[in-house]
Design an enzyme around this catalytic site. Sequence first.
Site, PDB file in Angstrom:
ATOM      1  N   GLY A 116       0.799  -1.219   0.000  1.00 42.33           N
ATOM      2  CA  GLY A 116       0.000   0.000   0.000  1.00 42.33           C
ATOM      3  C   GLY A 116       0.829   1.266   0.000  1.00 42.33           C
ATOM      4  N   HIS A 117       0.137   2.394  -0.112  1.00 37.48           N
ATOM      5  CA  HIS A 117       0.819   3.675  -0.236  1.00 37.48           C
ATOM      6  C   HIS A 117       1.565   4.062   1.041  1.00 37.48           C
ATOM      7  CE1 HIS A 117      -3.164   5.901   1.006  1.00 37.48           C
ATOM      8  NE2 HIS A 117      -2.712   5.124   1.956  1.00 37.48           N
ATOM      9  N   ASN A 118       2.666   4.797   0.839  1.00 30.30           N
ATOM     10  CA  ASN A 118       3.507   5.339   1.920  1.00 30.30           C
ATOM     11  C   ASN A 118       4.298   4.281   2.682  1.00 30.30           C
ATOM     12  OD1 ASN A 118       2.308   7.818   1.279  1.00 30.30           O
ATOM     13  ND2 ASN A 118       0.805   7.627   2.908  1.00 30.30           N
TER      14      ASN A 118
END
Length: 337
Positions: free
Chosen positions: A243-245
């Site tokens: 997922g993001h980050n």
Amino acid sequence: MPDPRFFETLSPLSVADLAARVGGTVERGGERMVRSVAPLSSAGEGAIAFLGDRKFAKALAETRADCVITPAEAVAAAPSGSAVISHRTPQAAWAQASAMLHRTIALDRAASASEAAEDDTLVIEPGVILGQGVRIGRGSRIGANTVIGPGVQIGRDCVIGSNVSVGFALIGDRVKLYAGARIGEAGFGATGTATGVMDIPQLGRVILQDGVTVGANSCIDRGAYDDTVIGENTKIDNLVMVGHNCVIGRNCLLVANTGISGSVTVGDNVIFGGKAGIGDHITIGEGARVAAGAGVLADIPAGETWSGYPARPIRQFLRETVWLAKQAASRKGPRES
């Protein structure tokens, strides 16, 4: 400021104009101009940030943003040097501001291989599309029907498989992306509004360091604002979701069907067994092991092995499993024995 290779920054807006467009109330500084969005922790001159949760009150007090969007009850906590907009749903207002100030650079025109290549050792298979500003190092190979989005940088001696899509990404040397991998798609960010759920623009990048391998049909989302980073020599199996980050360390192994939620930090030399699931905003220490099928809902200290759902240290998990089996066996009736 979002990376200009991937995002176009639009005309600045006054705080008053922006507040009117997002349905907020100017508390002070309506004449100030803003030209970009940023999180509270990294916002600076000309940037607008937001407070979405009271746990970030310290970040609000310390922010250097020119403007902040807050709930009405948090206006007094905003720094005196910042313009302030009050709003019932600050994150949604910030998301609207993102779309007004930044725009992704579209794949409107393809570049030629000669424009993108470092030299003539680059191999481009049939059906490949390269966006403007793409740069690819010597000795790399791009598989059939792959799409490389505008501004993407790919290092030397990389192997990009067929039907891969890469966008908003900086890729090191000797990276392998197998067929169907999706690198740099928008992270799963949404927030509630008075009229329903809306997407939050994803303005970050993906960085794959040297020697990374990404398996077939795996997905690595770009950051919401900061970057998603995969560390040097990490190996990712087929059908994995990052997922993001997320920041994944060096020499990690992610086995098939592993799912890592947003904003997870993973140290070096960590191993995830198949179908491991990791909740968001979790830290996993260096050298840790996550057993197959584990569901991680808490931080894992360095060097520990966790298993089960919810995951816990493996010795504790095994003791509990043995105890439960003994309890079940002791309660069998005559007909069951």
